[in-house]
Design a protein around this motif. Structure first.
Motif, short mmCIF file in Angstrom:
data_model
loop_
_atom_site.label_atom_id
_atom_site.label_comp_id
_atom_site.label_asym_id
_atom_site.label_seq_id
_atom_site.Cartn_x
_atom_site.Cartn_y
_atom_site.Cartn_z
N TYR A 141 0.88 -0.99 -0.23
CA TYR A 141 0.15 -0.30 0.21
C TYR A 141 0.95 1.05 -0.10
CZ TYR A 141 -3.83 -2.88 0.77
OH TYR A 141 -5.35 -3.96 0.83
N GLY A 165 2.98 2.43 -3.02
CA GLY A 165 1.84 2.39 -4.63
C GLY A 165 1.99 1.47 -5.26
N ALA A 222 -1.63 0.31 -5.74
CA ALA A 222 -2.82 1.39 -7.06
C ALA A 222 -2.48 1.21 -8.08
CB ALA A 222 -2.02 2.87 -5.94
N GLU A 223 -0.93 1.23 -8.49
CA GLU A 223 -0.31 1.12 -9.88
C GLU A 223 -0.95 -0.63 -10.52
OE1 GLU A 223 1.70 1.14 -13.87
OE2 GLU A 223 1.25 2.28 -11.71
N ARG A 271 -4.36 0.78 -11.21
CA ARG A 271 -4.38 1.49 -12.14
C ARG A 271 -4.38 0.59 -14.11
NH1 ARG A 271 -1.50 3.86 -16.10
NH2 ARG A 271 0.25 2.37 -15.68
N SER A 316 -12.79 1.96 -9.03
CA SER A 316 -11.46 1.64 -8.79
C SER A 316 -11.31 2.93 -7.37
CB SER A 316 -11.42 2.53 -9.49
OG SER A 316 -10.40 1.44 -10.42
N ASP A 317 -12.50 3.76 -7.33
CA ASP A 317 -11.81 4.12 -6.01
C ASP A 317 -12.49 4.17 -4.95
OD1 ASP A 317 -10.81 7.07 -7.51
OD2 ASP A 317 -13.55 7.59 -7.70
N LYS A 324 -9.60 1.59 -3.77
CA LYS A 324 -8.35 2.78 -3.56
C LYS A 324 -8.73 2.99 -2.37
CE LYS A 324 -7.30 4.89 -6.76
NZ LYS A 324 -7.28 5.84 -7.81
N PHE A 371 -6.59 1.78 0.87
CA PHE A 371 -5.29 1.43 0.46
C PHE A 371 -5.00 2.32 1.55
CE2 PHE A 371 -5.37 0.81 -4.71
CZ PHE A 371 -5.61 -0.97 -4.01
N THR A 372 -5.71 3.66 2.43
CA THR A 372 -5.36 4.75 2.64
C THR A 372 -5.87 4.63 4.26
OG1 THR A 372 -6.60 6.50 1.89
CG2 THR A 372 -4.11 5.92 1.23
#
Length: 445
Positions: free
Chosen positions: A403, A406, A409-410, A413, A436-437, A440, A443-444
């Motif tokens: 996470y 990155g 996230a890649e 994507r 996707s959002d 995502k 991840f945080t």
């Protein structure tokens, strides 16, 4: 990460009169569809493109298969014709694949006799009137020995709560980046009996080829069945019918290593369990497995309602490894219907908004917390302070490596870009972006 070539493949004439395909046995290579489509055999699990798969079968055979499942939960095989990226295969084996994803299977108002109320399990509610939406196991060599596509003889067509299935695709890729055995997955446009195409995710089916590719050493792969558990039932192999299935080297059934492992994790005292577990189990891999499931918020795991896991016995080490399976509920994907749309309070695709758990999904915290634990191996592992500490370290390390780095996230994507470029007619760019959002946000979190 290797560069991906983004292309869209038209299924166009792939079925070419589905009822009348007449290539006797074996495979014929035809047109791969639209310009830019890769040649047949370039790679069934090339995840840089959206693949084309068409299935065709006799309706009477299909109806009999559905009846067998509705009446007795029997997953019988039927023969089908499969067209994969322009290559046609006759006499392919096709059967239903799944447990919770089939609990709501209906036909003309009838519900599968699973002991569940109607409405479907975690995989959603599906109808036999829509075979393109069902979970399938496809075996090219079931009735024709040696029939294969680019080295692969079988694959699974997965169910998912979301329209894009990005949650499972991303989870599986991250599983491999975590250093654990995973299954390759690709997005496909699936058509059944000449009907309209739908977007489906296919994944590798853990079997002999998969096992050899992932482990490269002698061993046996066992699958935990949804109706079973990890209890010790004695040394009689028959006691494990419907509890564990041997998935590799099936001509030489051998449940003795499995029974010995189950006896140890159930009957050893705490001191022996702590001191000797590493002789029986790859402990670092299991700590990473548990941490990964927590990281991607997949509660339908080894101690979830589906008992989803494999046990891989490595002969040379006399040791087991827990193998992950079934990530269509990763990133909080519990709830909603089979093909998209979340319940109240959910983000697109059945995903939970940041900081929340999807409807119907109890929070689960390793080592005891809301939701509890039901698998004896997990219960004892997380109750042991040393093993629990290894799990907590693995969780911290994975959060950083996947996470914070990155990488996740890649991966997301790239997988989303493949759908946007190659399946815009099946799933809108807005839906891909919204789902996707939602992923995502984990991840945080």
């Amino acid at each position: 990460m290797p560069a991906h070539t983004l292309s869209r493949r038209s299924f166009g004439a792939a079925l070419l009169g589905v009822a009348g395909l007449a290539v006797a046995g074996g495979c014929s290579t035809g047109s791969a569809g639209s310009p830019g489509a890769a040649a047949a055999g370039e790679g069934l699990f090339d995840d840089g493109v959206v693949h084309d798969i068409g299935l065709a079968f006799e309706r009477a055979d299909y109806d009999a298969m559905i009846d067998a499942y509705l009446n007795d939960q029997d997953k019988s095989w039927i023969e089908a014709t499969a067209t994969i990226d322009g290559s046609t295969f006759e006499r392919v084996g096709l059967r239903l694949k799944g447990n919770s994803s089939l609990r709501g299977l209906t036909r003309s108002g009838s519900t599968a006799s699973t002991g569940e109320q109607g409405g479907g399990g975690p995989g959603g509610s599906v109808s036999a009137e829509n075979p393109q939406d069902l979970p399938w196991l496809v075996r090219l060599d079931k009735f024709v020995e040696g029939q294969e596509f680019g080295g692969y003889t079988e694959f699974v067509v997965r169910s998912n709560n979301s329209e894009s299935a990005l949650n499972e695709a991303v989870a599986l890729e991250l599983l491999g980046l975590a250093g654990l055995a995973t299954q390759g997955s690709v997005s496909t446009r699936l058509s059944v009996n000449g009907g309209g195409a739908v977007l489906r995710l296919i994944v590798e089916n853990p079997g002999d080829k998969w096992d050899a590719d992932r482990f490269g050493s002698a061993g046996i792969l066992y699958k935990a069945e949804s109706g079973g558990d990890y209890s010790y039932r004695g040394d009689d192999a028959g006691s494990y019918d419907g509890v564990f299935d041997q998935e590799t080297d099936t001509d030489n059934p051998n449940l003795a290593p499995l029974a010995a492992f189950l006896k140890f994790i159930n009957e050893s005292d705490d001191a022996a369990f702590s001191a000797e577990l590493g002789k029986h189990l790859d402990v670092p891999a299991f700590a990473t497995y548990l941490a990964f499931q927590e990281l991607v918020k997949n509660s339908d795991d080894i101690d979830g309602p589906g008992n989803n896991s494999y046990l891989r016995y490595t002969t040379g080490k006399d040791q087991f490894t827990v193998v992950a399976w079934d990530h269509n509920l990763a990133f909080g994907g519990m709830g909603g219907g089979n093909r998209g749309g979340g319940g109240p309070g959910q983000a697109p695709g059945g995903q939970a908004p940041k900081g929340q758990v999807a409807s119907g999904q109890a929070a689960k915290t390793r080592g005891g917390g809301p939701g509890g634990r039901s698998n004896i191996l997990v219960t004892r592992f997380t109750a042991n302070e040393t093993f629990k500490a290894s799990y907590e370290k693995a969780l911290t390390d994975l959060r950083a490596s996947l996470y914070a780095s990155g990488k996740a996230a890649e991966v997301l994507r790239v997988r989303a870009a493949v759908l946007t470029a190659g399946a815009g007619d099946l799933v809108s760019a807005d839906t891909v972006a919204g789902e996707s959002d939602a992923i995502k946000a984990f991840f945080t979190a």
